[in-house]
Design a protein around this motif. Structure first.
Motif, PDB file in Angstrom:
ATOM      1  N   PHE A 145     -13.583  -5.846 -10.059  1.00 35.08           N
ATOM      2  CA  PHE A 145     -13.209  -5.492  -8.691  1.00 35.08           C
ATOM      3  C   PHE A 145     -11.884  -6.193  -8.427  1.00 35.08           C
ATOM      4  CE2 PHE A 145     -13.889  -5.903  -3.916  1.00 35.08           C
ATOM      5  CZ  PHE A 145     -13.608  -4.571  -3.676  1.00 35.08           C
ATOM      6  N   GLY A 146     -10.833  -5.622  -9.004  1.00 37.22           N
ATOM      7  CA  GLY A 146      -9.509  -6.231  -8.923  1.00 37.22           C
ATOM      8  C   GLY A 146      -8.910  -6.309 -10.309  1.00 37.22           C
ATOM      9  N   LEU A 147      -7.594  -6.219 -10.381  1.00 35.97           N
ATOM     10  CA  LEU A 147      -6.861  -6.408 -11.644  1.00 35.97           C
ATOM     11  C   LEU A 147      -5.758  -7.414 -11.342  1.00 35.97           C
ATOM     12  CD1 LEU A 147      -6.139  -2.883 -13.227  1.00 35.97           C
ATOM     13  CD2 LEU A 147      -7.599  -4.668 -14.149  1.00 35.97           C
ATOM     14  N   PRO A 148      -6.103  -8.690 -11.235  1.00 42.23           N
ATOM     15  CA  PRO A 148      -5.105  -9.662 -10.788  1.00 42.23           C
ATOM     16  C   PRO A 148      -3.847  -9.693 -11.657  1.00 42.23           C
ATOM     17  CG  PRO A 148      -7.163 -10.752 -11.421  1.00 42.23           C
ATOM     18  CD  PRO A 148      -7.403  -9.291 -11.496  1.00 42.23           C
ATOM     19  N   GLY A 243     -22.550 -11.024 -15.405  1.00 45.34           N
ATOM     20  CA  GLY A 243     -22.857 -11.335 -14.009  1.00 45.34           C
ATOM     21  C   GLY A 243     -21.941 -10.534 -13.102  1.00 45.34           C
ATOM     22  N   PHE A 244     -22.156 -10.662 -11.785  1.00 46.68           N
ATOM     23  CA  PHE A 244     -21.274  -9.950 -10.850  1.00 46.68           C
ATOM     24  C   PHE A 244     -21.468 -10.504  -9.440  1.00 46.68           C
ATOM     25  CE2 PHE A 244     -19.364  -6.115  -8.771  1.00 46.68           C
ATOM     26  CZ  PHE A 244     -18.174  -6.133  -9.492  1.00 46.68           C
ATOM     27  N   PHE A 245     -20.684  -9.964  -8.486  1.00 43.96           N
ATOM     28  CA  PHE A 245     -20.876 -10.329  -7.090  1.00 43.96           C
ATOM     29  C   PHE A 245     -22.265  -9.903  -6.639  1.00 43.96           C
ATOM     30  CE2 PHE A 245     -16.174  -9.534  -7.165  1.00 43.96           C
ATOM     31  CZ  PHE A 245     -15.788 -10.838  -6.872  1.00 43.96           C
ATOM     32  N   LYS A 246     -22.846 -10.682  -5.737  1.00 45.22           N
ATOM     33  CA  LYS A 246     -24.088 -10.232  -5.100  1.00 45.22           C
ATOM     34  C   LYS A 246     -23.745  -8.963  -4.312  1.00 45.22           C
ATOM     35  CE  LYS A 246     -25.862 -14.942  -4.443  1.00 45.22           C
ATOM     36  NZ  LYS A 246     -27.068 -14.927  -5.282  1.00 45.22           N
ATOM     37  N   PRO A 247     -24.642  -7.953  -4.309  1.00 42.33           N
ATOM     38  CA  PRO A 247     -24.321  -6.685  -3.637  1.00 42.33           C
ATOM     39  C   PRO A 247     -23.934  -6.879  -2.163  1.00 42.33           C
ATOM     40  CG  PRO A 247     -26.352  -6.499  -4.906  1.00 42.33           C
ATOM     41  CD  PRO A 247     -25.967  -7.940  -4.921  1.00 42.33           C
ATOM     42  N   GLY A 248     -22.980  -6.053  -1.718  1.00 40.69           N
ATOM     43  CA  GLY A 248     -22.631  -6.033  -0.298  1.00 40.69           C
ATOM     44  C   GLY A 248     -21.531  -6.995   0.108  1.00 40.69           C
ATOM     45  N   GLN A 249     -21.028  -7.816  -0.813  1.00 39.82           N
ATOM     46  CA  GLN A 249     -19.924  -8.745  -0.486  1.00 39.82           C
ATOM     47  C   GLN A 249     -19.161  -9.082  -1.769  1.00 39.82           C
ATOM     48  OE1 GLN A 249     -20.573 -12.537  -1.369  1.00 39.82           O
ATOM     49  NE2 GLN A 249     -21.757 -11.295  -2.780  1.00 39.82           N
ATOM     50  N   ASP A 250     -18.040  -9.760  -1.619  1.00 38.55           N
ATOM     51  CA  ASP A 250     -17.239 -10.039  -2.820  1.00 38.55           C
ATOM     52  C   ASP A 250     -16.843 -11.511  -2.924  1.00 38.55           C
ATOM     53  OD1 ASP A 250     -15.415 -10.159  -0.794  1.00 38.55           O
ATOM     54  OD2 ASP A 250     -14.021  -8.679  -1.600  1.00 38.55           O
ATOM     55  N   VAL A 251     -17.797 -12.383  -2.529  1.00 33.46           N
ATOM     56  CA  VAL A 251     -17.543 -13.821  -2.598  1.00 33.46           C
ATOM     57  C   VAL A 251     -18.563 -14.507  -3.499  1.00 33.46           C
ATOM     58  CG1 VAL A 251     -17.259 -15.963  -1.278  1.00 33.46           C
ATOM     59  CG2 VAL A 251     -16.542 -13.777  -0.278  1.00 33.46           C
ATOM     60  N   GLU A 252     -19.842 -14.352  -3.150  1.00 33.05           N
ATOM     61  CA  GLU A 252     -20.897 -15.019  -3.921  1.00 33.05           C
ATOM     62  C   GLU A 252     -21.246 -14.238  -5.177  1.00 33.05           C
ATOM     63  OE1 GLU A 252     -24.356 -16.415  -1.739  1.00 33.05           O
ATOM     64  OE2 GLU A 252     -23.179 -16.177   0.104  1.00 33.05           O
ATOM     65  N   LEU A 253     -21.576 -15.001  -6.225  1.00 34.04           N
ATOM     66  CA  LEU A 253     -21.826 -14.379  -7.525  1.00 34.04           C
ATOM     67  C   LEU A 253     -23.285 -14.516  -7.954  1.00 34.04           C
ATOM     68  CD1 LEU A 253     -18.621 -15.859  -9.108  1.00 34.04           C
ATOM     69  CD2 LEU A 253     -19.030 -13.413  -8.905  1.00 34.04           C
ATOM     70  N   ASP A 254     -23.757 -13.524  -8.692  1.00 40.53           N
ATOM     71  CA  ASP A 254     -25.056 -13.572  -9.359  1.00 40.53           C
ATOM     72  C   ASP A 254     -24.821 -13.745 -10.851  1.00 40.53           C
ATOM     73  OD1 ASP A 254     -26.975 -13.309  -7.396  1.00 40.53           O
ATOM     74  OD2 ASP A 254     -27.065 -11.118  -7.503  1.00 40.53           O
TER      75      ASP A 254
END
Length: 304
Positions: A145-148, A243-254
């Motif tokens: 989710f992004g290509l920095p 792993g990835f972001f927790k669904p519904g936001q783009d800050v916390e990770l699972d």
């Protein structure tokens, strides 16, 4: 390379026995290695894939290394890493591997960056010839989710790609013609991703559970995932360990283990984890930055 290796301080008799025990035709009985390069790279770049191929051949004399070229030329291969439908790329590779007589007995696979998730698709979709170990070097198994810092091409192309992804990653046109859109994973629009992602949502069992994907992936002996701790290209870097972001936001990770994919075991990863088939490795560098000593210590054992 063989001359170099025989310079090791081995007793002459043991050395003679080792040389005599070597199978004919310069092969040492090791499994072939199939490699798939990352975005902006090509099969045969002497500074990247070419150097890794050479290094593996020096370390394991007689090994057959196939560095995949997608297209008829190196230039085409590089362009296809940006613009060729991933599902088409995967089926082309599957056909190529099935036609190669040297791979009949099975092979190990090593994917670099996006080549990591593409080779996982090969494992899930094409069980013949059999893939034994899959090594994903900085692959993004839950997408990005992004290509920095999009590598390998001019900043103008990267900027253009970024704009397309931000404005409409899930439109049919962008999905079909932009490779990075096919593993673009928007945690703020999970439904859109599930419905319209042509590639990643399919191989990650987001729409339905394809039992053959599950069975084929579990046939691997090891699935090795390398995460680069200083990675400035992959966002989120957790994707390299599934792993990835927790669904519904783009800050916390699972972590993988916290995800629905794992908890419901939609892909067989939980079963593989319990069987000791998942290997999580970390490297301290930036994206795909490692040295020969690290490679030999961490990855070479899976190729022998």
């Amino acid at each position: 390379a063989m001359r170099k290796r025989s310079a090791l301080a081995l007793p002459p008799l043991l050395l003679l026995l080792l040389l005599c025990a070597r199978p004919a035709q310069g092969s040492n009985g090791s499994l072939p290695l199939v490699m798939w390069h990352g975005m902006g790279d090509s099969c045969c770049n002497p500074l990247s894939m070419g150097a890794i191929k050479k290094m593996v051949e020096e370390e394991i004399p007689g090994i057959y290394v196939l560095s995949l070229m997608i297209g008829k030329t190196v230039t085409e291969d590089m362009k296809n890493g940006f613009f060729m439908d991933v599902n088409e790329q995967v089926s082309t590779v599957c056909e190529q591997l099935a036609r190669d007589p040297r791979l009949k007995g099975g092979y190990n696979a090593m994917g670099f960056s996006q080549g990591g998730q593409f080779l996982r698709a090969v494992a899930q979709r094409c069980p013949s010839p059999p893939m034994k170990n899959l090594i994903s070097v900085g692959g993004q198994h839950q997408g990005v989710f992004g290509l920095p810092r999009c590598p390998g091409e001019s900043s103008a192309l990267c900027e253009w790609i970024r704009k397309r992804l931000n404005s409409g990653a899930y439109t049919d046109l962008v999905q079909k013609h932009l490779v990075q859109a096919q593993y673009w994973h928007d945690p703020l629009n999970e439904d859109l991703y599930r419905t319209h992602s042509l590639f990643l949502a399919d191989i990650n069992q987001e729409r339905a559970v394809n039992e053959s994907y599950k069975k084929n992936l579990q046939a691997l002996q090891k699935f090795v995932m390398v995460k680069f701790l200083q990675d400035s290209v992959v966002d989120p870097v957790n994707s390299e360990w599934f792993g990835f972001f927790k669904p519904g936001q783009d800050v916390e990770l699972d972590t993988l283990q916290e995800s629905t994919l794992y908890k419901e075991d939609r892909l067989g990863l939980a079963a593989m984890d319990k069987a000791g088939k998942l290997v999580f490795l970390a490297s301290d560098g930036d994206h795909l930055q490692f040295d020969r000593a690290w490679f030999n210590a961490n990855l070479l054992p899976f190729l022998r």
